[in-house]
Design an enzyme around this catalytic site. Structure first.
Site, mmCIF file in Angstrom:
data_model
loop_
_atom_site.group_PDB
_atom_site.id
_atom_site.type_symbol
_atom_site.label_atom_id
_atom_site.label_comp_id
_atom_site.label_asym_id
_atom_site.label_seq_id
_atom_site.Cartn_x
_atom_site.Cartn_y
_atom_site.Cartn_z
ATOM 1 N N ASN A 7 18.828 -5.795 1.314
ATOM 2 C CA ASN A 7 19.027 -4.756 2.320
ATOM 3 C C ASN A 7 19.810 -5.354 3.496
ATOM 4 O O ASN A 7 19.352 -6.314 4.127
ATOM 5 C CB ASN A 7 17.658 -4.229 2.783
ATOM 6 C CG ASN A 7 17.793 -3.145 3.835
ATOM 7 O OD1 ASN A 7 18.597 -3.254 4.752
ATOM 8 N ND2 ASN A 7 17.002 -2.096 3.723
ATOM 9 N N HIS A 10 20.411 -4.905 8.800
ATOM 10 C CA HIS A 10 20.395 -5.696 10.041
ATOM 11 C C HIS A 10 21.763 -6.257 10.400
ATOM 12 O O HIS A 10 22.023 -6.557 11.563
ATOM 13 C CB HIS A 10 19.407 -6.858 9.924
ATOM 14 C CG HIS A 10 17.973 -6.450 10.121
ATOM 15 N ND1 HIS A 10 17.570 -5.149 10.261
ATOM 16 C CD2 HIS A 10 16.846 -7.198 10.209
ATOM 17 C CE1 HIS A 10 16.264 -5.105 10.418
ATOM 18 N NE2 HIS A 10 15.792 -6.344 10.386
ATOM 19 N N HIS A 43 20.135 1.721 4.430
ATOM 20 C CA HIS A 43 19.411 2.921 4.886
ATOM 21 C C HIS A 43 20.318 3.659 5.862
ATOM 22 O O HIS A 43 20.593 3.161 6.951
ATOM 23 C CB HIS A 43 18.111 2.468 5.572
ATOM 24 C CG HIS A 43 17.230 3.606 5.997
ATOM 25 N ND1 HIS A 43 15.976 3.401 6.512
ATOM 26 C CD2 HIS A 43 17.404 4.947 5.990
ATOM 27 C CE1 HIS A 43 15.419 4.578 6.800
ATOM 28 N NE2 HIS A 43 16.268 5.519 6.503
ATOM 29 N N ARG A 45 20.382 6.240 8.360
ATOM 30 C CA ARG A 45 19.391 7.001 9.130
ATOM 31 C C ARG A 45 20.057 8.194 9.798
ATOM 32 O O ARG A 45 21.247 8.162 10.114
ATOM 33 C CB ARG A 45 18.744 6.099 10.194
ATOM 34 C CG ARG A 45 17.984 4.919 9.620
ATOM 35 C CD ARG A 45 17.269 4.150 10.721
ATOM 36 N NE ARG A 45 16.114 4.860 11.193
ATOM 37 C CZ ARG A 45 14.845 4.544 10.887
ATOM 38 N NH1 ARG A 45 14.581 3.489 10.153
ATOM 39 N NH2 ARG A 45 13.845 5.263 11.347
ATOM 40 N N ARG A 49 21.618 4.563 13.595
ATOM 41 C CA ARG A 49 21.436 3.437 14.529
ATOM 42 C C ARG A 49 22.020 2.133 13.984
ATOM 43 O O ARG A 49 22.322 1.238 14.746
ATOM 44 C CB ARG A 49 19.962 3.247 14.871
ATOM 45 C CG ARG A 49 19.124 2.728 13.734
ATOM 46 C CD ARG A 49 17.756 2.332 14.206
ATOM 47 N NE ARG A 49 16.928 3.489 14.502
ATOM 48 C CZ ARG A 49 15.598 3.471 14.469
ATOM 49 N NH1 ARG A 49 14.975 2.340 14.205
ATOM 50 N NH2 ARG A 49 14.900 4.537 14.710
ATOM 51 N N GLU A 70 18.884 4.199 0.791
ATOM 52 C CA GLU A 70 17.610 4.685 1.345
ATOM 53 C C GLU A 70 17.925 5.821 2.291
ATOM 54 O O GLU A 70 18.822 5.699 3.129
ATOM 55 C CB GLU A 70 16.934 3.583 2.171
ATOM 56 C CG GLU A 70 16.198 2.561 1.384
ATOM 57 C CD GLU A 70 15.564 1.552 2.336
ATOM 58 O OE1 GLU A 70 15.375 1.856 3.531
ATOM 59 O OE2 GLU A 70 15.293 0.449 1.873
ATOM 60 N N THR A 101 10.926 1.512 8.844
ATOM 61 C CA THR A 101 10.109 2.453 8.076
ATOM 62 C C THR A 101 8.648 2.037 8.184
ATOM 63 O O THR A 101 8.305 0.893 7.919
ATOM 64 C CB THR A 101 10.563 2.463 6.600
ATOM 65 O OG1 THR A 101 11.983 2.555 6.564
ATOM 66 C CG2 THR A 101 9.959 3.636 5.859
ATOM 67 N N GLU A 151 8.996 2.857 -5.318
ATOM 68 C CA GLU A 151 9.008 1.559 -4.643
ATOM 69 C C GLU A 151 7.684 1.456 -3.900
ATOM 70 O O GLU A 151 7.398 2.266 -3.005
ATOM 71 C CB GLU A 151 10.182 1.452 -3.672
ATOM 72 C CG GLU A 151 10.166 0.111 -2.932
ATOM 73 C CD GLU A 151 11.405 -0.145 -2.094
ATOM 74 O OE1 GLU A 151 12.501 0.282 -2.494
ATOM 75 O OE2 GLU A 151 11.267 -0.779 -1.034
ATOM 76 N N HIS A 191 9.298 -4.246 1.547
ATOM 77 C CA HIS A 191 8.912 -4.150 2.954
ATOM 78 C C HIS A 191 8.111 -5.375 3.369
ATOM 79 O O HIS A 191 7.037 -5.630 2.846
ATOM 80 C CB HIS A 191 8.120 -2.877 3.293
ATOM 81 C CG HIS A 191 8.525 -2.357 4.639
ATOM 82 N ND1 HIS A 191 8.112 -2.952 5.796
ATOM 83 C CD2 HIS A 191 9.356 -1.355 4.995
ATOM 84 C CE1 HIS A 191 8.668 -2.319 6.817
ATOM 85 N NE2 HIS A 191 9.424 -1.359 6.366
HETATM 86 N N1 PXP Z 1 12.177 -0.993 1.251
HETATM 87 C C1 PXP Z 1 12.224 0.073 2.097
HETATM 88 C C2 PXP Z 1 11.934 1.428 1.550
HETATM 89 C C3 PXP Z 1 12.549 -0.096 3.456
HETATM 90 O O1 PXP Z 1 12.583 0.967 4.274
HETATM 91 C C4 PXP Z 1 12.855 -1.407 3.924
HETATM 92 C C5 PXP Z 1 13.250 -1.595 5.352
HETATM 93 O O2 PXP Z 1 14.419 -0.902 5.621
HETATM 94 C C6 PXP Z 1 12.827 -2.463 3.011
HETATM 95 C C7 PXP Z 1 12.455 -2.243 1.691
HETATM 96 C C8 PXP Z 1 13.133 -3.869 3.430
HETATM 97 O O3 PXP Z 1 12.149 -4.302 4.294
HETATM 98 P P1 PXP Z 1 12.318 -5.683 5.066
HETATM 99 O O4 PXP Z 1 13.504 -5.538 5.969
HETATM 100 O O5 PXP Z 1 11.031 -5.841 5.796
HETATM 101 O O6 PXP Z 1 12.539 -6.739 4.005
#
Ligand code: PXP
Length: 239
Positions: A7, A10, A43, A45, A49, A70, A101, A151, A191
């Site tokens: 992901n 960031h 993601h 949004r 953001r 996402e 999330t 997930e 997550h």
């Molecule tokens: N899975 C989902 C559904 C999420 O919303 C996120 C965060 O955007 C992640 C995985 C990844 O989480 P993390 O950034 O804590 O690894």
């Protein structure tokens, strides 16, 4: 062996801090793939953001592995997904005030609204995954509304403060994963996963995909994206 979805939200967060062009999440995706990522997750949004529409469009054209989008189950996002056609959509709850999330989708409560969204996306050729807490009812309902994957939210596992609660959270996560697999769903997790806590989850055979963002991007700032991804694959025992 579970595959790794990276992901890269960031990376876009750093760019948006100055509303400039760098760092470009598209570059981060290329480097993550060179490091061995099996998929790229972003993601989009409602408040834009971090990830922007332009990012998703260019990623669709450049990602060589799989693009997992996402998004919230809103009309706007469904329209965008049907235009861009990611390989997979992961439906997540979204609140403007949240930092990230905060929990799984309540599929049981919102099944009437979610079922047609799943159908529309699937008819558009997109696999649909539901981000849910490790709760058997949520898994069953995801199957009942014809999602192709779930997930499982690993926040409780990641946030556990001692071995006993971590063990209990892992057990709940594995129970939810087993049920999902028995129902014929693809099973993902994500997550809060880090280099330190990913091992026991990666060893659970039901999981075909782990989605990890913060921990990888945090390390990538210091050692580079390719190396950060390779080190996560090592921590998962996936290399
Ligand atoms: N899975 C989902 C559904 C999420 O919303 C996120 C965060 O955007 C992640 C995985 C990844 O989480 P993390 O950034 O804590 O690894």
């Amino acid at each position: 062996m579970a595959q790794l979805g990276v992901n890269i939200d960031h990376v876009a967060t750093v760019r948006q801090a100055r509303r400039v062009a760098e760092p470009d999440p598209v570059h981060a995706a290329v480097l993550a793939e060179l490091g061995g990522a099996h998929g790229i997750t972003v993601h989009l949004r409602g408040d834009r953001r971090h990830i922007q529409d332009r990012d998703v469009e260019i990623l669709r054209a450049t990602v060589k592995t799989r693009l997992n989008l996402e998004m919230a189950a809103t009309q706007e996002m469904v329209r965008i997904a049907l235009t861009i056609k990611p390989d997979q959509v992961t439906l997540v709850p979204e609140r403007r005030e949240e930092l990230t999330t905060e929990g799984g989708l309540d599929v049981v409560l919102n099944s009437v609204q979610l079922k047609p969204v799943v159908k529309t996306l699937h008819d558009g050729g997109i696999r649909v995954s539901m981000f849910v807490d490790p709760d058997l009812e949520q898994v069953k309902e995801s199957h009942r509304i014809d999602a192709q994957a779930v997930e499982i939210n690993t926040a409780a596992y990641a946030d556990a403060r001692d071995d006993k609660s971590r063990e209990a959270a892992l057990r709940k996560t594995v129970d939810a994963a087993r049920l999902a697999k028995r129902l014929g769903l693809q099973v993902h997790a994500g997550h809060g996963l880090t280099y330190r806590n990913v091992g026991p989850l990666a060893a659970v055979s039901e999981f075909s995909e782990l989605n990890i963002g913060h921990s990888i991007v945090a390390r990538a700032v210091l050692v580079g994206m390719e190396r950060a991804v390779r080190e996560m694959l090592d921590a998962m025992g996936a290399r």
